[in-house]
Design a protein around this motif. Structure first.
Motif, short mmCIF file in Angstrom:
data_model
loop_
_atom_site.label_atom_id
_atom_site.label_comp_id
_atom_site.label_asym_id
_atom_site.label_seq_id
_atom_site.Cartn_x
_atom_site.Cartn_y
_atom_site.Cartn_z
N ASP A 35 -19.42 -34.24 62.38
CA ASP A 35 -19.52 -35.16 61.24
C ASP A 35 -19.20 -34.41 59.94
N THR A 36 -19.79 -33.24 59.78
CA THR A 36 -19.49 -32.42 58.61
C THR A 36 -18.03 -32.00 58.58
N LEU A 37 -17.49 -31.62 59.73
CA LEU A 37 -16.09 -31.19 59.81
C LEU A 37 -15.15 -32.31 59.39
N SER A 38 -15.44 -33.54 59.80
CA SER A 38 -14.58 -34.67 59.42
C SER A 38 -14.58 -34.88 57.92
N GLN A 39 -15.75 -34.74 57.29
CA GLN A 39 -15.83 -34.89 55.85
C GLN A 39 -15.10 -33.75 55.13
N VAL A 40 -15.24 -32.54 55.67
CA VAL A 40 -14.55 -31.39 55.08
C VAL A 40 -13.04 -31.58 55.17
N LEU A 41 -12.54 -32.01 56.32
CA LEU A 41 -11.11 -32.21 56.48
C LEU A 41 -10.58 -33.31 55.57
N ALA A 42 -11.36 -34.38 55.39
CA ALA A 42 -10.94 -35.44 54.49
C ALA A 42 -10.85 -34.93 53.05
N ALA A 43 -11.87 -34.17 52.63
CA ALA A 43 -11.86 -33.62 51.28
C ALA A 43 -10.72 -32.63 51.09
N VAL A 44 -10.46 -31.81 52.11
CA VAL A 44 -9.38 -30.83 52.02
C VAL A 44 -8.03 -31.53 51.92
N ALA A 45 -7.84 -32.60 52.68
CA ALA A 45 -6.57 -33.33 52.64
C ALA A 45 -6.30 -33.87 51.24
N VAL A 46 -7.31 -34.49 50.64
CA VAL A 46 -7.15 -35.02 49.28
C VAL A 46 -6.92 -33.89 48.29
N THR A 47 -7.66 -32.80 48.44
CA THR A 47 -7.52 -31.66 47.55
C THR A 47 -6.11 -31.08 47.60
N LEU A 48 -5.56 -30.94 48.80
CA LEU A 48 -4.23 -30.34 48.94
C LEU A 48 -3.15 -31.25 48.40
N VAL A 49 -3.26 -32.54 48.63
CA VAL A 49 -2.25 -33.46 48.11
C VAL A 49 -2.21 -33.41 46.58
N ILE A 50 -3.38 -33.53 45.96
CA ILE A 50 -3.44 -33.49 44.50
C ILE A 50 -3.13 -32.10 43.98
N GLY A 51 -3.69 -31.07 44.63
CA GLY A 51 -3.52 -29.71 44.16
C GLY A 51 -2.09 -29.22 44.24
N PHE A 52 -1.40 -29.49 45.35
CA PHE A 52 -0.01 -29.07 45.49
C PHE A 52 0.88 -29.78 44.48
N ALA A 53 0.67 -31.09 44.32
CA ALA A 53 1.49 -31.83 43.37
C ALA A 53 1.28 -31.33 41.93
N THR A 54 0.02 -31.11 41.57
CA THR A 54 -0.28 -30.61 40.22
C THR A 54 0.21 -29.18 40.04
N GLY A 55 0.06 -28.34 41.07
CA GLY A 55 0.53 -26.97 40.99
C GLY A 55 2.04 -26.87 40.83
N VAL A 56 2.77 -27.71 41.55
CA VAL A 56 4.23 -27.73 41.42
C VAL A 56 4.63 -28.15 40.02
N ALA A 57 3.97 -29.18 39.49
CA ALA A 57 4.28 -29.62 38.13
C ALA A 57 3.97 -28.54 37.11
N ALA A 58 2.86 -27.82 37.29
CA ALA A 58 2.50 -26.74 36.37
C ALA A 58 3.47 -25.58 36.46
N ALA A 59 3.98 -25.30 37.66
CA ALA A 59 4.93 -24.20 37.83
C ALA A 59 6.28 -24.50 37.21
N ARG A 60 6.64 -25.79 37.14
CA ARG A 60 7.95 -26.17 36.64
C ARG A 60 7.96 -26.53 35.16
N SER A 61 6.77 -26.61 34.56
CA SER A 61 6.69 -26.98 33.15
C SER A 61 5.67 -26.08 32.45
N ASP A 62 6.14 -25.24 31.54
CA ASP A 62 5.24 -24.35 30.79
C ASP A 62 4.29 -25.15 29.91
#
Length: 227
Positions: free
Chosen positions: A39-66
């Motif tokens: 049960d805990t693992l499922s919640q962790v995986l759901a949170a990680v999935a959302v974190t990576l989607v938002i984090g990668f998109a924001t990180g790419v935008a930050a890397a391409r725009s000073d």
């Protein structure tokens, strides 16, 4: 479940990595907390999935725009310096008590690290490789997809690993707002002075963290081979 963990750990690491991950999951079964752990693992995986989607998109935008990176920096600094308990106040106000606020708090807590590591990894890509791609007529999107992301793979894998570890760190905090599972057992054990319940749940969280770390952190041998 043990076979899936072994396969994932073997693909990204070595047989030692797979053995460690399998033993960690087997220990959870031996402790007798398999259902709340999943049960805990499922919640962790759901949170990680959302974190990576938002984090990668924001990180790419930050890397391409000073400019965007400069605007984002103080926001990330604030999120990284706030105590974990502070995240519970706004998410409980928005979502009420339950699993949703616990997952949301975990996402907010882990997001700054994922964004920073992603942006830094993309910025540290060899300029000569980017210049070669531009000289061949590659567009900005092609440079990102075919040059920057492949060369920044170690940093991206590190971002995944840190996201998993930081999300798991909020599991106990989430137990205070109705997350249930292992987080609730730890909180219950602390509140009632029940050493057995709290200690077993804490050990299971450690085993989950060890397994997820082994599955998401490649060894040097595999990283070098992939490079």
């Amino acid at each position: 479940m043990l076979l899936i963990v072994a396969a994932l750990a073997w693909l990204i690491g070595t047989w030692r990595t797979a053995l460690t991950a399998v033993l960690a999951m087997a220990a959870i079964g031996v402790l007798g907390v398999w259902n709340p752990s999943l049960d805990t693992l499922s919640q962790v995986l759901a949170a990680v999935a959302v974190t990576l989607v938002i984090g990668f998109a924001t990180g790419v935008a930050a890397a391409r725009s000073d400019r965007f990176e400069r605007l984002l920096r103080p926001v990330l600094d604030v999120f990284q310096t706030m105590p974990q308990f502070v995240y519970l106040i706004p998410v409980v106000a928005l979502f009420g008590v339950g699993r949703a606020p616990a997952v949301a708090a975990a996402v907010v807590y882990a997001l700054p690290a994922v964004v920073r590591i992603t942006a830094q990894g993309l910025r540290q890509v060899d300029p000569a490789a980017l210049e070669s791609a531009r000289s061949l007529g590659a567009t900005g999107a092609q440079q990102l997809r075919q040059v920057q992301l492949p060369l920044a793979r170690p940093a991206l894998l590190l971002a995944v690993n840190q996201g998993v570890v930081l999300v798991l760190a909020v599991v106990i905090i989430g137990g205070l707002v109705g997350e249930g599972a292992l987080g609730y057992d730890v909180v219950f054990g602390l509140a009632q002075g029940d050493l057995a319940t709290g200690l077993v749940a804490g050990a299971a969280i450690v085993c989950l963290g060890l397994m997820l770390d082994r599955v998401t952190q490649p060894t040097e041998r595999r990283t070098a081979k992939g490079a």
